[in-house]
Each structure stands twice: as structure tokens, then as C-alpha cells.
Scaffold this active site. Structure first.
Site, PDB file in Angstrom:
ATOM      1  N   LYS A 268      37.203  33.439  23.233  1.00 22.62           N
ATOM      2  CA  LYS A 268      37.028  34.659  24.015  1.00 22.62           C
ATOM      3  C   LYS A 268      37.640  35.833  23.253  1.00 22.62           C
ATOM      4  O   LYS A 268      38.677  36.382  23.610  1.00 22.62           O
ATOM      5  CB  LYS A 268      37.687  34.486  25.385  1.00 22.62           C
ATOM      6  CG  LYS A 268      37.236  35.482  26.429  1.00 22.62           C
ATOM      7  CD  LYS A 268      37.862  35.140  27.781  1.00 22.62           C
ATOM      8  CE  LYS A 268      37.460  36.138  28.826  1.00 22.62           C
ATOM      9  NZ  LYS A 268      38.085  35.849  30.137  1.00 22.62           N
TER      10      LYS A 268
ATOM     11  N   ASP B 165      31.969  36.641  30.481  1.00 21.61           N
ATOM     12  CA  ASP B 165      32.851  37.752  30.114  1.00 21.61           C
ATOM     13  C   ASP B 165      32.517  38.298  28.728  1.00 21.61           C
ATOM     14  O   ASP B 165      32.466  39.513  28.510  1.00 21.61           O
ATOM     15  CB  ASP B 165      34.313  37.292  30.144  1.00 21.61           C
ATOM     16  CG  ASP B 165      34.956  37.483  31.506  1.00 21.61           C
ATOM     17  OD1 ASP B 165      34.290  38.003  32.411  1.00 21.61           O
ATOM     18  OD2 ASP B 165      36.136  37.123  31.653  1.00 21.61           O
TER      19      ASP B 165
ATOM     20  N   GLY C 238      32.575  31.133  32.917  1.00 25.48           N
ATOM     21  CA  GLY C 238      33.212  32.439  32.989  1.00 25.48           C
ATOM     22  C   GLY C 238      33.512  33.064  31.645  1.00 25.48           C
ATOM     23  O   GLY C 238      33.397  34.281  31.476  1.00 25.48           O
TER      24      GLY C 238
ATOM     25  N   THR D  39      26.937  28.843  35.291  1.00 25.59           N
ATOM     26  CA  THR D  39      26.599  27.415  35.345  1.00 25.59           C
ATOM     27  C   THR D  39      27.801  26.542  35.676  1.00 25.59           C
ATOM     28  O   THR D  39      27.669  25.313  35.697  1.00 25.59           O
ATOM     29  CB  THR D  39      26.016  26.965  33.993  1.00 25.59           C
ATOM     30  OG1 THR D  39      26.977  27.224  32.956  1.00 25.59           O
ATOM     31  CG2 THR D  39      24.722  27.696  33.688  1.00 25.59           C
ATOM     32  N   THR D  40      28.975  27.132  35.911  1.00 27.31           N
ATOM     33  CA  THR D  40      30.147  26.382  36.333  1.00 27.31           C
ATOM     34  C   THR D  40      30.539  26.831  37.729  1.00 27.31           C
ATOM     35  O   THR D  40      30.114  27.897  38.198  1.00 27.31           O
ATOM     36  CB  THR D  40      31.331  26.598  35.373  1.00 27.31           C
ATOM     37  OG1 THR D  40      31.700  27.987  35.403  1.00 27.31           O
ATOM     38  CG2 THR D  40      30.980  26.186  33.954  1.00 27.31           C
TER      39      THR D  40
ATOM     40  N   LYS E 107      33.657  42.860  36.347  1.00 27.35           N
ATOM     41  CA  LYS E 107      34.602  42.921  35.229  1.00 27.35           C
ATOM     42  C   LYS E 107      34.115  42.071  34.057  1.00 27.35           C
ATOM     43  O   LYS E 107      33.542  41.002  34.240  1.00 27.35           O
ATOM     44  CB  LYS E 107      35.991  42.446  35.670  1.00 27.35           C
ATOM     45  CG  LYS E 107      36.665  43.391  36.635  1.00 27.35           C
ATOM     46  CD  LYS E 107      38.173  43.198  36.698  1.00 27.35           C
ATOM     47  CE  LYS E 107      38.581  41.882  37.251  1.00 27.35           C
ATOM     48  NZ  LYS E 107      40.042  41.804  37.451  1.00 27.35           N
TER      49      LYS E 107
ATOM     50  N   GLU F 163      38.210  28.971  25.818  1.00 30.78           N
ATOM     51  CA  GLU F 163      39.077  30.144  25.943  1.00 30.78           C
ATOM     52  C   GLU F 163      39.475  30.711  24.586  1.00 30.78           C
ATOM     53  O   GLU F 163      39.611  31.925  24.426  1.00 30.78           O
ATOM     54  CB  GLU F 163      40.332  29.778  26.746  1.00 30.78           C
ATOM     55  CG  GLU F 163      41.163  30.974  27.184  1.00 30.78           C
ATOM     56  CD  GLU F 163      40.491  31.806  28.275  1.00 30.78           C
ATOM     57  OE1 GLU F 163      40.804  33.009  28.351  1.00 30.78           O
ATOM     58  OE2 GLU F 163      39.667  31.273  29.038  1.00 30.78           O
TER      59      GLU F 163
END
Length: 419
Positions: free
Chosen positions: A117, A151, A147, A171-172, A184, A114
Site C-alpha cells: 500500500k 485504497d 480494502g 471482494t472481501t 476515503k 498491506e
């Protein structure tokens, strides 16, 4: 006729010169109304596919090769933007697959946590497109990972030359039933989750449950939170199925994708797409799939040690279950069932940073995001939803107290059972 002269060459006359005015007349030179106003209307259809394919990297399976434009006996290029953890596990299999199908892949490894990101990560992906010299329409980006990576890469694809085609390979578990199947994209900015982003559909999302064999058990719980969300707001049958399989959903059983797990995945995916399709651009801001996503963004970015997305969503859902119960939308029995289901999948239902102050701050930010109204989805029985626009600070406090009392009782119950 004798004596009649033959016609001579055509005479060309110089055009008469037009005198330009020496100055502009501010009245005479402006177009008259309605020439000062133009309405432009255009529509661009969006169409993409979501397919479940077992054994996507099997050497004889042409699905991925054809998705990127190859598989026709001649060399073809693509950009592979792949999660660093997935690259470690599957690099050789991807390489062998691309060799088999004559696909020249430019590799770009992307960090999947995270904290990564960010705009900087998205720009790195665009720079890889530049180095490759990707063709704007004919060649594609393949985003592989969880994710976060989907994104980042989707956002980069939306920015580069105002949009290049891309394919998602989640893949998760959370990627396969949530982040990888919508339109999105987004990156975090400042202290806000997904503050910068775009609606940019992939051409195709390819879901292979075999990738789930190698995910960490914690990521099983992380993705299951989003499955529980869909069960609570849309699918009571899915809720019952989760209760029946709570001890059986593991990386191995997910990867094997037997009948029960296959139904869990397909119901979650179908439910999500059913909600997304009529409202892809979120023109309607009352969205049942926002359940568990009112307070969780603030918690997810501030928790230390960090929480995964689904873990933060679970804590949010617990608060919303309490709110629904306290408002009379959810019976005590069903509230207990839902909280126990979350705990059964080793998801948290409380967190010390989830104070009333943080809840009020998160709700205020959600009001801005939802155009001036709270629009908080609450369960109205298991499998349906109602929206609240009048939650008060006092209610938030009572919900926190309810969850605190419930967790205390649940711990006491566990201690008693151990004795």
C-alpha cells in the site's frame, strides 16, 4: 437638391496616441481596497451509489457493463485494476463477462497486501491509465479487490489528471462493509498508515456477496471486526444478531447470503453509511466509526508477524472496552459479552507489542490527526458512544492490566472446560 454635393466616403481618423508612463507609480497603479482581497466560494455536490448485486459476473447480468458505460451493443473500454489474488481466482470469469458485453478491458494487476500500500503501487496504476490512454471523463477505472487495492486505486484515480471516474467492486468482507463504501482513499507512508490520501468518491460501489465464498476464513474474522465495531457504537440489535450467529458466519454462508447473514451485512452497511454521509469530509472529527482506530494503526504497521486490519482493530477495541468499563460507561456483564464476541470470531483481544509505551505514542499521534484533542470513542453501553479527551497514561496502564487479567481468566476457563 440640385447643386448639393453627394456625400463622400467616410473619413477614418487615426486614433489619438496614448503616451505610456515611463515608470510605474507604486501608489497609482495598485487597485484600491477592497480590490486587494477576493473571496471565492464554490460547491461541488457528491453523489454515489452503493448496491448489493448477487451474481455480478453472471453473463446475462448487465449491471457491471452498464456501470462502466457499456452494455449498449457497441464496444467500450475500461481499465480493470484487480487484486492479484482475485485475478488468480476470477480472471476467466471477468474475461468472459467483458467479452459478452463487448468491453475492451486493459488489465492492471495490483498487489493487495498491506506492505504494497505504497505510492509506488499507486503510480503503477496511473501509468496503466497512461498506456491505455484513458479518456478523462468518458472512460472509467474499475477497482476490484480488498480494502488495500480499493485504497490504492482510488488514490491513483484521484491523482490522475486531477481525477478520473472509478467504480469499486469490493471482494472481501471488510471491503464490502467498510473500506469499499466510503470516499476515503489512502496509502501508507513512512511508519504511518494512510498518511497520504484524498477524499474521492467512486461513482458506484457494487457489492456481490458471492465473492466472499472464496475468501480465507481469517478474512471473515478480519471483516467481522468492523461489523462488531458498528454494533458496539451504533446498533445493539446487530450485536445480538452477531452473538446468535457467531458460529455460523463462514465464507460459504456469507457467499450464500441467507436471511441472517443478509441482515448482518445490510445493518453494517447501513450503519456505516448513516455515519459517513453527513460528514464525508470529516469536518467533524468526533466520529463514532473511529472506534477501534485510535491505537490500531501503530499496532498494524509494527506487528510481526503482521496482523490484518480487523485483527489490529479488535485489539484496539478490547482496550477501549476496558477503558469504558473502568470509567463506568460499560457494565462488567456487557464488557465480558463484547470481549467474548471478539474471541468467538477468532479475533485477538491482546498482543505483546501493545505496551503502554506504544499506546501512549499511538494516542499522541491520534491527537495530531484529530486536531489537538484525543476524541477517543468509547462505548456507553452496547450500541452508543461517548468521546473521551482526558485519557491518562495511568488509565491506559490499568486497561492493559484489565485485559491481561481477563485473558488469563478466559484461558483458565477453557482449560477447565476441556478437563
Amino acid at each position: 437638391m440640385p447643386g448639393t454635393p453627394l456625400p463622400g466616403p467616410t473619413t477614418h481618423h487615426r486614433p489619438t496616441a496614448h503616451h505610456r508612463p515611463t515608470g510605474l507609480n507604486p501608489v497609482a497603479d495598485l487597485p484600491k481596497p477592497p480590490g486587494l482581497h477576493w473571496n471565492i466560494r464554490a460547491e461541488q455536490p457528491v453523489a454515489y451509489s452503493v448496491s448489493m448485486v448477487r451474481g455480478l459476473l453472471d453473463l446475462d447480468d448487465p449491471t457491471l457493463a452498464r456501470a462502466v458505460g457499456g452494455g449498449h451493443g457497441r464496444p467500450f473500454r475500461c481499465l480493470l485494476a484487480i487484486d492479484s489474488a482475485v485475478d488468480t481466482l476470477y480472471h476467466e470469469r471477468f474475461a468472459a463477462y467483458f467479452d459478452r458485453w463487448l468491453i475492451d478491458a486493459t488489465w492492471q494487476v495490483v498487489q493487495g497486501d498491506e506492505d504494497a500500500k505504497s505510492l509506488e503501487q499507486a503510480v503503477l496504476v496511473t501509468e496503466a491509465m497512461s498506456r491505455m490512454g484513458i479518456l478523462r471523463r468518458a472512460e472509467k477505472v474499475v477497482a476490484v479487490g480488498g480494502g488495500v487495492v480499493l485504497d490504492i486505486v482510488g488514490f491513483a484515480a484521484s491523482m490522475y489528471r486531477r481525477g478520473v471516474p472509478y467504480i469499486r467492486v469490493p471482494t472481501t468482507l471488510v471491503g464490502q462493509i467498510d473500506a469499499g463504501i466510503g470516499v476515503k482513499t489512502g496509502i501508507n507512508h513512512g511508519h504511518h498508515k494512510n498518511r497520504l490520501g484524498a477524499y474521492f468518491a467512486p461513482e458506484l460501489a457494487l457489492i456481490d456477496p458471492h465473492f466472499l465464498r472464496t475468501i480465507d476464513p481469517r478474512h471473515v474474522a478480519n471483516g467481522t471486526a468492523e461489523v462488531i465495531k458498528m454494533a458496539l457504537v451504533k446498533d445493539a440489535v446487530l450485536f445480538d444478531l452477531l452473538e446468535a450467529t457467531v458460529g455460523d458466519i463462514t465464507p460459504e454462508t456469507l457467499g450464500g447470503c441467507g436471511s441472517a447473514v443478509s441482515e448482518v451485512l445490510s445493518r453494517a452497511i447501513s450503519g456505516m453509511l448513516d455515519e459517513l454521509e453527513p460528514n464525508l469530509w470529516e469536518q467533524v472529527l468526533e466520529r463514532s466509526v473511529d472506534y477501534g482506530h485510535t491505537f490500531s494503526p501503530s499496532l498494524e504497521l509494527r506487528a510481526d508477524p503482521p496482523l490484518l486490519h480487523g485483527e489490529a482493530v479488535a485489539v484496539d477495541m478490547a482496550i477501549c472496552l476496558a477503558l469504558a468499563h473502568l470509567r463506568g460507561h460499560l457494565s462488567a456483564h456487557d464488557t465480558d459479552r463484547a470481549l467474548r464476541l471478539l474471541q468467538g470470531f477468532r479475533l485477538p483481544v491482546a498482543h505483546p507489542i501493545f505496551t503502554q509505551e506504544l499506546l501512549e505514542e499511538a494516542l499522541a499521534d491520534a491527537v495530531k490527526h484529530r486536531d489537538g484533542l484525543q476524541r477517543v470513542p468509547l462505548t456507553r453501553g452496547i450500541g452508543s458512544v461517548v468521546f473521551a479527551n482526558d485519557l491518562t497514561p495511568a488509565e491506559l496502564g490499568r486497561a492493559l492490566e484489565f485485559i491481561g487479567a481477563w485473558t488469563t481468566d478466559a484461558r483458565a476457563e477453557l482449560v477447565g472446560a476441556a478437563v
